[in-house]
Design a protein around this motif. Structure first.
Motif, mmCIF file in Angstrom:
data_model
loop_
_atom_site.group_PDB
_atom_site.id
_atom_site.type_symbol
_atom_site.label_atom_id
_atom_site.label_comp_id
_atom_site.label_asym_id
_atom_site.label_seq_id
_atom_site.Cartn_x
_atom_site.Cartn_y
_atom_site.Cartn_z
ATOM 1 N N ARG A 11 0.691 -1.569 -0.013
ATOM 2 C CA ARG A 11 -0.025 0.532 0.000
ATOM 3 C C ARG A 11 0.772 1.071 -0.263
ATOM 4 O O ARG A 11 0.412 2.378 -0.445
ATOM 5 C CB ARG A 11 -1.094 0.195 1.238
ATOM 6 N N GLU A 29 -6.848 -3.294 -2.689
ATOM 7 C CA GLU A 29 -6.767 -2.169 -1.604
ATOM 8 C C GLU A 29 -5.630 -1.138 -2.025
ATOM 9 O O GLU A 29 -5.164 -0.453 -1.637
ATOM 10 C CB GLU A 29 -6.309 -2.733 -0.128
ATOM 11 N N SER A 75 -6.246 1.004 -4.786
ATOM 12 C CA SER A 75 -6.997 2.644 -4.432
ATOM 13 C C SER A 75 -6.058 3.045 -3.594
ATOM 14 O O SER A 75 -6.296 4.795 -3.006
ATOM 15 C CB SER A 75 -8.173 1.731 -2.878
#
Length: 280
Positions: free
Chosen positions: A137, A240, A243
């Motif tokens: 991430r 994720e 995103s």
């Protein structure tokens, strides 16, 4: 033209997207045509843009297959450590290779360090308890915040728009993150709906699944990792992760269109050329 395997990964099928044309190769598993996606006013043409994973382990038969794609240029997003470890691309004669490294935030070095330690405790400390997915991430926002990364993504989109005859292929090591982001942005610029663009992004999990599972098993058998499943968050793509990049886009630019225009240098003329070249 070389034969293509028509594969419909579950994510793509669920979105109603057309089957994906994979290019079957012995030395790479995630090379595919980005064409076929429906847009707001047409369909993305086949045979002009390809996405892929590293091409350093291609066989002679693979080179023959790639020759059938009529490639003019291959863009390599890998950083020097990746090229040093996995080998430079093998390309058909007459194809121009372009090194355009996009940072992976040290991901490849992190994987090598974890495996190389051979220490289950250290590997757990480095990758366990959600650390591997958190690391991923953190990689994706740099596709948006780094000026160097933006310049290199933008240059690839310009090459597609202004490159003339022949097809272009861009790739990284696994063909899923830097390559996946490029494809997501390009498809959205061409008018492909969000759901279909995300499905194409997630399809890397299907194309890479068997290869990645085999790699994990080989690491276990070799005594390098007691729990190779720690690598799964690094091997996969997840919504994720995507995103995280899109949240950064909204924060820095307000919209994907502004990111393309102001961040990647894809002005109206370039965007129009992309659509004229790639959309039927």
């Amino acid at each position: 033209m070389t034969a293509a395997a028509v594969v419909a990964p579950s994510a793509a099928a669920a979105s109603g997207a057309p089957p994906i044309r994979q290019i079957p190769l012995q030395g790479a598993v995630n090379v595919r045509d980005i064409g076929g996606q429906r847009t707001c006013d047409g369909r993305v043409r086949y045979g002009l843009v390809y996405r892929g994973d590293a091409l350093g382990k291609l066989t002679d038969a693979d080179l023959t297959a790639l020759s059938g794609l009529r490639l003019r240029q291959v863009v390599d997003y890998r950083v020097p450590l990746e090229v040093q470890s996995d080998g430079a691309d093998r390309l058909p004669a007459g194809v121009t290779g372009v090194s355009r490294p996009v940072t992976d935030n040290g991901l490849y070095a992190q994987i090598l360090a974890a495996i190389g330690s051979k220490d289950p405790v250290k590997q757990e400390e480095m990758l366990g308890n959600g650390k591997a997915s958190a690391f991923m991430r953190a990689v994706y926002p740099q596709f948006v915040t780094s000026a160097d990364n933006r310049a290199r993504f933008g240059a690839t989109l310009h090459d597609i728009a202004y490159g003339g005859r022949g097809a272009l292929l861009y790739h990284c090591t696994s063909g899923k993150d830097r390559t996946g982001w490029t494809t997501y942005v390009l498809l959205r610029l061409l008018g492909v709906p969000e759901q279909a663009a995300v499905a194409d992004y997630l399809a890397s999990n299907t194309f890479r699944a068997a290869y990645d599972a085999k790699l994990r098993e080989s690491l276990k058998q070799a005594g390098l990792m007691q729990n190779p499943d720690l690598l799964i968050p690094l091997q996969e793509v997840r919504t994720e992760y995507l995103s995280a990049a899109l949240d950064q886009v909204r924060h820095d630019y307000g919209s994907l269109g502004r990111y393309a225009t102001d961040g990647l240098g894809v002005d109206r003329r370039t965007a129009a050329l992309l659509r004229a070249r790639l959309v039927d």
